[in-house]
Scaffold this active site. Structure first.
Site, short mmCIF file in Angstrom:
data_model
loop_
_atom_site.label_atom_id
_atom_site.label_comp_id
_atom_site.label_asym_id
_atom_site.label_seq_id
_atom_site.Cartn_x
_atom_site.Cartn_y
_atom_site.Cartn_z
CG ASP A 255 -0.22 0.05 2.54
OD1 ASP A 255 1.00 -0.22 2.55
OD2 ASP A 255 -0.86 0.33 3.55
CD GLU A 256 4.35 4.05 2.87
OE1 GLU A 256 4.61 5.18 3.28
OE2 GLU A 256 4.32 3.04 3.62
#
Length: 338
Positions: A95-96
């Site tokens: 998610d990053e």
């Protein structure tokens, strides 16, 4: 992405909207939350928190099992969107990611807005972005206007931006380093800037050289495409040497809780191939044990500890535990930290 796993669950189950939601392990299995939404965070619940503790703080928390097949599918879609804007992408987790858009013709802030809108149109998921001249500044800036926002720090603004930042915002500064700095009367990057390179090296070793730069907002790390973490570990150096196996077992239990939380937050989908434990003794010699085929649980680390402890009768000044991951050809990634 904003609460990526929890946001997907709420998107796919509209009845959950407005309710505190967490994703992760069940309480009866001593699970850990992988993430939670902002409704849950209002109660002090956070990612990497043991599930039982999260439920104590928020009894109405809805804890859902992970669906990594769904998360990977969504991450692949978002990755495709990002590659429309740049090919220089460094994933940090599902998610990053960091994006290098330095050669893009569009102004960075406008580009970040365009990317975030494209992600939302396609997935109905919100994202946040930090824009800065390097990875350190971009990462910190990305946390300022969450959720569904962005923040830009221009090169000429860096000096003022970092001055009042808590030192904990610097990558590599954890609870132990933060406590050590507090003992020196340091809570902000501006206060840390009072120390010379030799003084910081004396306290933190080689990391002191990096601290000297980082507290001034200087970060020369490039954005590295396809960067893959090969291992994850945690360790502690003790103020007083440990002399008994029981003392060491207690510390290994504490270290295991930290490692489990880090795994749940940073590498929830990676396959562990080996676990390891190292001891550093009072005379600065060390021993390390590494085993394949053992699960990364507390019992396995205690097994390694017993073997390592029996090798010598020396006092112990440091214990470290960790895991090694299976190599993967390609990591799925997203989130524009410009």
């Amino acid at each position: 992405m904003d609460c990526f796993y929890a946001a997907i669950e709420v998107r796919d189950r509209p009845s959950l909207r407005g309710k505190p939601v967490g994703v992760g392990g069940a309480r009866e299995r001593r699970g850990v939350l992988t993430t939670c939404n902002y409704e849950a965070r209002k109660f002090g619940v956070r990612s990497a928190m043991p599930t039982f503790m999260a439920l104590q703080r928020c009894p109405n928390l809805l804890v859902l099992p992970t669906r990594f097949d769904v998360y990977r599918r969504e991450a692949a879609i978002i990755r495709g969107i990002l590659y429309q804007f740049t090919s220089i992408i460094e994933p940090l987790s599902l998610d990053e990611a960091y994006l290098d858009v330095s050669v893009h013709a569009t102004a960075p802030a406008a580009l970040a807005q365009e990317i975030r809108c494209a992600i939302f149109r396609t997935t109905k998921l919100t994202s946040s972005a930090g824009i800065g001249p390097n990875k350190l500044i971009a990462k910190i800036a990305s946390e300022i206007n969450k959720p569904n926002g962005q923040f830009e720090v221009r090169p000429e603004q860096v000096t003022d931006f970092v001055k009042d930042l808590p030192v904990r915002k610097i990558w590599g500064i954890g609870e132990k380093s933060e406590r050590k700095l507090e003992e020196l009367g340091v809570k902000t990057c501006g206060e840390l800037q009072r120390f010379s390179r030799p003084e910081l090296v004396n306290v933190f070793g080689k990391f002191g050289l990096e601290l000297y730069e980082l507290c001034r907002g200087i970060d020369d790390r490039p954005v590295e495409p396809n960067r893959e973490r090969k291992s994850l570990s945690t360790e502690e150096t003790f103020g007083s040497d440990l002399t008994t196996l029981e003392q060491c077992e207690e510390k290994v239990g504490e270290l295991f809780e930290e490692l489990a939380a880090e795994l749940a937050q940073k590498e929830p989908t990676r396959r562990v191939t080996k676990i390891f434990l190292k001891l550093k003794f009072s005379d600065f010699t060390r021993t390390t044990i590494e085993r394949a085929g053992l699960l990364p649980n507390l019992g396995s680390y205690r097994q390694l500890l017993e073997e390592a402890f029996a090798r010598t009768g020396k006092k112990i000044r440091l214990i470290g535990i960790g895991v090694r991951f299976a190599e993967i050809e390609q990591e799925v990634a997203q989130l524009p930290l410009l």
